[in-house]
Design a protein around this motif. Structure first.
Motif, PDB file in Angstrom:
ATOM      1  N   ALA A 182       4.385   5.219   3.264  1.00 54.43           N
ATOM      2  CA  ALA A 182       4.820   6.126   2.198  1.00 54.43           C
ATOM      3  C   ALA A 182       5.754   7.186   2.760  1.00 54.43           C
ATOM      4  O   ALA A 182       5.591   7.635   3.895  1.00 54.43           O
ATOM      5  N   SER A 236       2.228  11.619   0.441  1.00 60.45           N
ATOM      6  CA  SER A 236       2.290  10.370   1.213  1.00 60.45           C
ATOM      7  C   SER A 236       0.932  10.047   1.828  1.00 60.45           C
ATOM      8  O   SER A 236       0.509   8.880   1.844  1.00 60.45           O
ATOM      9  N   VAL A 256       6.165   4.396  -2.028  1.00 63.28           N
ATOM     10  CA  VAL A 256       5.096   3.658  -1.366  1.00 63.28           C
ATOM     11  C   VAL A 256       5.474   2.189  -1.274  1.00 63.28           C
ATOM     12  O   VAL A 256       6.120   1.632  -2.159  1.00 63.28           O
TER      13      VAL A 256
END
Length: 267
Positions: free
Chosen positions: A35, A48, A112
């Motif tokens: 991410a 993330s 992602v």
């Protein structure tokens, strides 16, 4: 012996003072997640990290208990693909709620890219411009297509891939986790062959390193994943390192592939 050979690495780059990328691998379950966070004061790191942790954990908890590679008649996808898709949707909901409720996280989001290896297959699911490549027989191909304005222009033939790397809009994504209440990841299913080498990377690599160099590096270090990851990071930093840099390399060779697939099939 691990079932799949995986290696993950991340680097802050040359121009950033902190790293908003996050990577996580779970070789025992065939899971890899990457991410690239954005927005807010250090909140990209929050987004993330939430994405990789939530997706990895949800898939890890459920993947070995579902029928292996069973096709869902309603969607045409395997159960594993549906599981991975739902994990990303649930992560989006959690990140969105965090961004709405925590003032310091307002406006945060993340790309992602998640991969799940099972039976003799792989599912890749992604939102944003983090990218997956596959090297097979010396030929490099794109597994995913970026969700970005510049990629749409390349796809339409309006700009070349080389020009895209220097574009002022190269970092404008058209989809991300946490930005809206709902999100739809793209799902790609593929058959895995012995010797296949997969690369997952953030745009800190692809914005500055051409596909030709990526192909050469993957070929040279196809059996030395740590060295290959280090070389890709070095190439990005040598090109200025304008962004955080993350890579995950995943290799399935003949013996490891049989061990993974027979184990997951319960044979």
């Amino acid at each position: 012996m691990t079932s799949l050979e995986m290696y993950a690495a991340t680097d802050v780059g040359m121009r950033r003072n902190h790293n908003e990328d996050c990577v996580k691998i779970t070789p025992s379950h065939g899971i890899a997640v990457l991410a690239d966070g954005m927005g807010g004061y250090n909140a990209g790191e929050v987004a993330s990290a939430m994405a990789v942790d939530l997706i990895s954990e949800q898939v890890r908890e459920k993947v070995l208990s579902i029928p292996k590679a069973a096709i869902d008649r309603a969607t045409g996808f395997t159960g594993e693909s549906i599981l991975l898709r739902q994990a990303i949707i649930d992560a989006n909901d959690a990140i969105y709620q965090k961004a709405q409720s925590d003032r310091q996280c307002a406006g945060m989001g993340t790309t992602v890219l998640a991969a799940l290896f099972y039976a003799d297959r792989i599912t890749a699911a992604h939102v944003g411009d983090s990218r997956m490549y596959r090297l097979r027989g010396g030929i490099l191909s794109h597994v995913t297509e970026d969700h970005s304005l510049i990629h749409e222009q390349v796809r339409r033939g309006l700009v070349t891939a080389a020009d895209a790397r220097n574009s002022m809009i190269k970092n404008l994504v058209t989809r991300a986790l946490g930005i809206e209440a709902g999100v739809e990841p793209d799902i790609v299913e593929d058959m895995v062959q012995p010797g296949d080498l997969y690369l997952m990377c953030s745009d800190g690599v692809t914005d500055v390193v051409a596909d030709e160099l990526i192909q050469q590096t993957m070929s040279r270090y196809s059996k030395q994943l740590a060295e290959g990851a280090g070389k890709l990071i070095q190439l990005a930093n040598d090109a200025g390192g304008p962004d955080n840099i993350s890579v995950i390399l995943i290799r399935a060779d003949a013996e490891q592939k049989r061990g993974l697939f027979s184990r997951l099939l319960g044979k």
